[in-house]
Design an enzyme around this catalytic site. Structure first.
Site, PDB file in Angstrom:
ATOM      1  N   LYS A  83       0.808  -1.240   0.003  1.00 19.40           N
ATOM      2  CA  LYS A  83      -0.064  -0.091   0.050  1.00 19.40           C
ATOM      3  C   LYS A  83       0.849   1.263   0.175  1.00 19.40           C
ATOM      4  O   LYS A  83       1.523   1.429   0.805  1.00 19.40           O
ATOM      5  CB  LYS A  83      -0.955  -0.042   1.261  1.00 19.40           C
TER       6      LYS A  83
HETATM    7  C1  E4P Z   1      -8.105   1.517   4.147  1.00 19.25           C
HETATM    8  O1  E4P Z   1      -7.386   1.195   3.210  1.00 19.25           O
HETATM    9  C2  E4P Z   1      -7.842   2.962   4.781  1.00 19.25           C
HETATM   10  O2  E4P Z   1      -6.829   3.067   5.417  1.00 19.25           O
HETATM   11  C3  E4P Z   1      -9.050   2.954   5.867  1.00 19.25           C
HETATM   12  O3  E4P Z   1     -10.426   2.597   5.277  1.00 19.25           O
HETATM   13  C4  E4P Z   1      -9.127   4.505   6.276  1.00 19.25           C
HETATM   14  O4  E4P Z   1     -10.386   4.866   7.064  1.00 19.25           O
HETATM   15  P1  E4P Z   1     -10.491   5.985   7.950  1.00 19.25           P
HETATM   16  O5  E4P Z   1     -10.751   7.273   6.862  1.00 19.25           O
HETATM   17  O6  E4P Z   1     -11.625   5.525   8.506  1.00 19.25           O
HETATM   18  O7  E4P Z   1      -9.383   6.141   8.669  1.00 19.25           O
END
Ligand code: E4P
Length: 202
Positions: A83
Site C-alpha cells: 500500500k
Molecule cells: C483502508 O485502506 C483505509 O486505510 C481506511 O479505510 C481508512 O479509513 P478511515 O478514514 O476511517 O481512517
C-alpha cells in the site's frame, strides 16, 4: 463485488472470516499502532488467517525508502499487497513495483485525476476515501461513480477499492456505483447482518 475487512484485529478477523465470504484485508499504520502489537507480527497472523490480498502500507515518504519497505513487507507472505500513498514518490514507487510484478494499493485518493495517475502507474487497486470526503462535505460516493465511468472509457485494469467506509449506506452506494471492492471495518460489517424486522420475524 469483493468484500475486504478494514482491520488489524485478528480476533475480529478470525470470527468474521468463519462466514467464508471475506476476500481480503486492508490495514494501515494507525490501525496497527492502535492494536499495540508489532507490524510484522500482526501482518503475519492476518496473512495466515486470510488467503486473499492483505494490504500493508509503507510509512516512508522517499522513493528509495518506500522500495526498501516494500521489499521487507513482501517477504512476510505472498498475499501481501504493497500500500502506497498517493504522492509523487508513491506513484513513482507504484510504477517501479508494478514492473517488478508486485501487487499495489494506492491509497489516500480524493480526486479523479489522482485515480487516473494511479491507474497509469499500474496500481492493482486504487483506494478512494469515501468517509473522509463526506467529513469534508464532499460526496465521497460520487468520486467512486466518476472513477468507475472514466476507468471504463479507457479499460483501465486498476480495481476500485472503496475505503474509509463508515456506514451501511456507504456499502450500498459503493456497490451501486460499481466499486470492485469495499473494505469494511468490523463494526460496520456486523451492522450489515442485522435488521430489526429480521429479529422481529424470528
Ligand atoms: C483502508 O485502506 C483505509 O486505510 C481506511 O479505510 C481508512 O479509513 P478511515 O478514514 O476511517 O481512517
Amino acid at each position: 463485488m469483493k468484500i475486504f475487512l478494514d482491520s488489524t484485529n485478528i480476533e475480529e478477523i478470525r470470527e468474521i472470516n468463519k462466514l467464508g465470504i471475506i476476500d481480503g484485508i486492508t490495514t494501515n499504520p494507525s490501525l496497527i499502532a492502535k492494536s499495540g502489537k508489532g507490524f510484522n507480527q500482526i501482518l503475519k497472523s492476518i496473512c495466515k488467517e486470510v488467503k486473499g490480498p492483505v494490504s500493508a502500507e509503507v510509512t516512508a515518504e522517499s522513493f528509495e525508502n518506500m522500495l526498501s519497505e516494500a521489499k521487507i513487507l513482501s517477504k512476510i507472505s505472498k498475499n501481501i499487497v504493497i500500500k502506497l500513498p498517493l504522492t509523487f514518490n508513491g506513484l513513482k514507487a507504484c510504477k517501479h513495483l508494478t514492473k517488478k510484478n508486485y501487487k499495489t494499493n494506492v491509497t489516500l485518493c480524493f480526486t479523479v485525476p489522482q485515480a487516473i495517475l494511479a491507474a497509469k502507474a499500474g496500481a492493482t487497486y486504487i483506494s478512494p476515501f469515501i468517509g473522509r470526503l463526506d467529513d469534508a462535505n464532499v460526496d465521497g460516493v460520487q468520486l467512486i461513480r466518476e472513477i468507475k465511468l472514466i476507468f471504463s472509457h479507457y479499460n483501465y485494469e486498476t480495481k476500485i477499492l472503496a475505503a474509509s467506509i463508515r456506514t451501511k449506506n456507504h456499502v450500498t452506494q459503493s456497490a451501486l456505483a460499481g466499486a470492485d471492492v469495499v473494505t469494511i471495518p468490523p463494526k460496520v460489517f456486523s451492522s450489515l447482518v442485522n435488521h430489526n424486522l429480521t429479529d422481529k420475524g424470528l
